[in-house]
Scaffold this motif. Structure first.
Motif, PDB file in Angstrom:
ATOM      1  N   UNK A  64       4.195 -39.957  -5.508  1.00  0.00           N
ATOM      2  CA  UNK A  64       5.215 -38.890  -5.033  1.00  0.00           C
ATOM      3  C   UNK A  64       4.487 -38.351  -3.850  1.00  0.00           C
ATOM      4  N   UNK A  65       3.178 -38.704  -3.154  1.00  0.00           N
ATOM      5  CA  UNK A  65       2.201 -38.262  -2.029  1.00  0.00           C
ATOM      6  C   UNK A  65       3.830 -38.660  -0.861  1.00  0.00           C
ATOM      7  N   UNK A  66       3.949 -37.731  -0.175  1.00  0.00           N
ATOM      8  CA  UNK A  66       5.068 -37.811   0.934  1.00  0.00           C
ATOM      9  C   UNK A  66       3.979 -38.673   2.106  1.00  0.00           C
ATOM     10  N   UNK A  67       2.835 -38.676   2.699  1.00  0.00           N
ATOM     11  CA  UNK A  67       1.992 -38.932   2.650  1.00  0.00           C
ATOM     12  C   UNK A  67       0.275 -39.342   2.666  1.00  0.00           C
ATOM     13  N   UNK A  68      -0.402 -40.645   2.760  1.00  0.00           N
ATOM     14  CA  UNK A  68      -1.791 -40.444   2.032  1.00  0.00           C
ATOM     15  C   UNK A  68      -2.218 -39.977   2.274  1.00  0.00           C
ATOM     16  N   UNK A  69      -3.907 -39.621   2.786  1.00  0.00           N
ATOM     17  CA  UNK A  69      -4.569 -38.651   3.109  1.00  0.00           C
ATOM     18  C   UNK A  69      -5.339 -39.460   4.642  1.00  0.00           C
ATOM     19  N   UNK A  70      -5.177 -40.990   4.870  1.00  0.00           N
ATOM     20  CA  UNK A  70      -5.470 -41.879   5.600  1.00  0.00           C
ATOM     21  C   UNK A  70      -4.766 -41.181   6.914  1.00  0.00           C
ATOM     22  N   UNK A  71      -3.229 -40.872   6.210  1.00  0.00           N
ATOM     23  CA  UNK A  71      -2.614 -40.769   7.413  1.00  0.00           C
ATOM     24  C   UNK A  71      -2.977 -39.899   7.881  1.00  0.00           C
ATOM     25  N   UNK A  72      -3.254 -38.739   8.055  1.00  0.00           N
ATOM     26  CA  UNK A  72      -3.386 -37.294   8.553  1.00  0.00           C
ATOM     27  C   UNK A  72      -4.795 -37.769   8.998  1.00  0.00           C
ATOM     28  N   UNK A  73      -5.661 -38.932   8.527  1.00  0.00           N
ATOM     29  CA  UNK A  73      -7.102 -38.793   9.405  1.00  0.00           C
ATOM     30  C   UNK A  73      -6.744 -39.345  11.035  1.00  0.00           C
ATOM     31  N   UNK A  74      -5.904 -40.918  10.697  1.00  0.00           N
ATOM     32  CA  UNK A  74      -5.563 -41.357  11.709  1.00  0.00           C
ATOM     33  C   UNK A  74      -4.628 -40.760  12.450  1.00  0.00           C
ATOM     34  N   UNK A  75      -4.354 -39.667  12.506  1.00  0.00           N
ATOM     35  CA  UNK A  75      -3.344 -39.260  13.918  1.00  0.00           C
ATOM     36  C   UNK A  75      -4.557 -37.591  14.203  1.00  0.00           C
ATOM     37  N   UNK A  76      -5.608 -37.756  13.329  1.00  0.00           N
ATOM     38  CA  UNK A  76      -6.111 -36.942  14.157  1.00  0.00           C
ATOM     39  C   UNK A  76      -6.698 -35.336  13.079  1.00  0.00           C
ATOM     40  N   UNK A  77      -5.210 -35.357  12.569  1.00  0.00           N
ATOM     41  CA  UNK A  77      -5.253 -34.523  12.152  1.00  0.00           C
ATOM     42  C   UNK A  77      -6.015 -33.679  10.594  1.00  0.00           C
ATOM     43  N   UNK A  78      -6.775 -32.134  10.917  1.00  0.00           N
ATOM     44  CA  UNK A  78      -7.416 -32.009   9.951  1.00  0.00           C
ATOM     45  C   UNK A  78      -7.263 -31.778   8.573  1.00  0.00           C
ATOM     46  N   UNK A  79      -7.379 -32.131   7.532  1.00  0.00           N
ATOM     47  CA  UNK A  79      -6.365 -32.016   6.368  1.00  0.00           C
ATOM     48  C   UNK A  79      -8.017 -31.511   5.656  1.00  0.00           C
ATOM     49  N   UNK A  80      -7.581 -30.114   5.279  1.00  0.00           N
ATOM     50  CA  UNK A  80      -8.766 -30.224   4.010  1.00  0.00           C
ATOM     51  C   UNK A  80      -8.113 -29.173   2.752  1.00  0.00           C
ATOM     52  N   UNK A  81      -8.484 -30.180   1.951  1.00  0.00           N
ATOM     53  CA  UNK A  81      -7.840 -30.204   0.629  1.00  0.00           C
ATOM     54  C   UNK A  81      -8.673 -28.768  -0.346  1.00  0.00           C
TER      55      UNK A  81
END
Length: 486
Positions: A64-81
């Motif tokens: 169900x994941x729309x994007x994996x966590x690494x996708x955000x990191x690779x693009x500089x997005x600070x994803x905080x769960x």
């Protein structure tokens, strides 16, 4: 003076489908490194629409994941769960988290979604504030996991409170697993917010054929050791009660920040709060032109507009034509717009014995709304005419409602025909892709409601180049058509 786009700090509150779509748009426009996402759940943004498919067993939770966590990191997005926001300090341009840390912003976006409505049933909530062990909510991946855990105890029966889209999906998912299911709906027919009473009767009859009893015009009043008591005098013996009785916009943060909230957070055509030019809202929590959405397609449309606005573009949101699909085994429903509220000439064909009911509302020769139950063989052509606002001939609306002859060749969709209403993807863009993974990654088609998946599969299979499809087999050889992207 407004902050230059190249230096603007963007904070997105929420980790749902609207937030994920917005971040994709910001990344495309080069704003990924300036974006922080504060997601309350422990999971990276995922497709909530497919939760019932996980419950049914046709999808893995990880798919169900729309994007994996690494996708955000690779693009500089600070994803905080696991990040719960408790306050927006507009005077200081900061958001405050539950652990009292703060995050500064130049633009903050509320994408907080909706919260489930807890019906007033005595006995559901125990004295200590927890739910009775027999009671489960169903809105998040964690809710789904808890419900799946209860199935290990082999419950024989379940009552679903709520006869909307989600309630029908959950009922079918549990029935497919061999659990005897019943639905309690307080209104006079199923899907009362989307279809009329005639279509609701067809749905009830279809559910009965599939083994699910439906109680209409009845409300659950009390949960006891004997079962779930209804206001019509019945008591339903049950091992499990699932609450799916709707939701409301989650706007508590906006209220605390003294922003205007009616049903949702009131926004203008740039999705900006009417009170603060640095605060925005999209998705289920937002109210535009006195309308809240509740569906993925308008939420994604809003996300695309807002990504352009935050990048300094001129985009405006003028509303969206909603196409809603019910995802459930042996139960097909598609709703276009608001057929119960739109005015116009009604074209209607029904066959209760076969379990079909098809209705279009036509005004000035154009389809302005519709509801299709039980036969979606022509849903592509109908949706195309609805989206394009095609002017139909005198008899065309009626012809669109006739079932497609089994021996007739399926007409080829033109390249500019919209295939995925959620993401606004055309047939031509699908044909330009190499595989299902390529479709999901580059267009996001099939990652919304999933209703376009069969059409996408057919378009890829009939590509002139003959490129083979690629997909990962799961669940005894079934293919996931709407799963994860990387």
């Amino acid at each position: 003076m407004s902050e230059p786009v190249s230096e603007k700090r963007i904070v997105v509150i929420g980790g749902g489908m609207a937030a994920a779509r917005l971040v994709e748009g910001l990344v495309t426009r080069g704003l990924g490194p300036q974006t922080t996402v504060l997601a309350e759940e422990q999971h990276a943004p995922y497709n909530r629409i497919l939760l019932s498919a996980v419950l049914e067993g046709t999808h893995r939770p990880g798919a169900l994941a729309l994007r994996e966590k690494q996708w955000y990191a690779d693009r500089g997005v600070d994803l905080r769960l696991n990040s719960l926001v408790v306050d927006i300090h507009r005077d200081r341009h900061e958001v405050e988290l539950a652990d009292r840390t703060t995050v500064p912003y130049d633009a903050v976006v509320l994408a907080t979604g909706a919260i489930p409505t807890l019906p007033p049933i005595r006995g559901v909530v125990r004295m200590d504030g927890s739910l009775d062990p027999r009671v489960q909510a169903f809105r998040s991946l964690d809710d789904c996991a808890r419900l799946l855990d209860t199935l290990h105890d082999h419950p024989r029966s379940a009552v679903i409170v709520g006869g909307g889209l989600l309630g029908l999906q959950v009922a079918r998912a549990l029935a497919v697993r061999g659990i005897e299911t019943e639905i309690v709906e307080g209104r006079d027919h199923l899907l009362s917010s989307q279809v009329d009473a005639s279509a609701g009767k067809v749905l009830k009859r279809s559910m009965a054929k599939l083994g699910t009893q439906v109680y209409l015009g009845a409300r659950a009043t009390r949960l006891t050791d004997e079962g779930l008591k209804l206001d019509n005098g019945y008591t339903l013996e049950t091992d499990l009660v699932v609450l799916t009785a709707g939701g409301r916009p989650r706007a508590n943060l906006a209220r605390r920040a003294e922003l205007t909230v009616n049903r949702g957070i009131v926004v203008d055509d740039q999705l900006r709060s009417v009170d603060d030019p640095d605060v925005y809202a999209i998705g289920d929590c937002a109210e535009h032109n006195e309308t809240v959405t509740g569906f993925v397609s308008p939420a994604w449309e809003q996300a695309g507009v807002l990504a352009d606005v935050l990048a300094g573009g001129p985009a405006t949101y003028q509303g969206h034509r909603v196409v809603a699909r019910l995802r459930a085994t042996d139960l097909d429903v598609c709703v276009l717009g608001e057929p119960e509220n739109e005015t116009g000439e009604v074209v209607e064909i029904a066959n209760p014995v076969k379990g079909t009911h098809r209705k279009l509302v036509v005004r000035d020769g154009r389809i302005v709304a519709g509801a299709l139950v039980g036969d979606l063989s022509r849903v592509g052509l109908i949706t195309q005419a609805f989206d394009r606002q095609t002017v139909l001939g005198e008899h065309e609306a009626g012809q669109l409602l006739l079932p497609e002859p089994s021996n007739s060749p399926r007409p080829e969709l033109p390249d500019d025909a919209e295939v995925c209403a959620c993401a606004g993807v055309s047939a031509g863009r699908i044909r330009a892709c190499r595989s299902l993974e390529d479709v999901r990654d580059t267009t996001r088609a099939t990652t919304g409601c999933g209703g376009c998946a069969p059409t996408v599969r057919q378009l890829l299979a009939t590509r002139p180049s003959g490129t083979q499809l690629s997909a990962s087999p799961i669940n005894n050889g079934k293919l996931s058509m709407e799963g994860t992207t990387s």
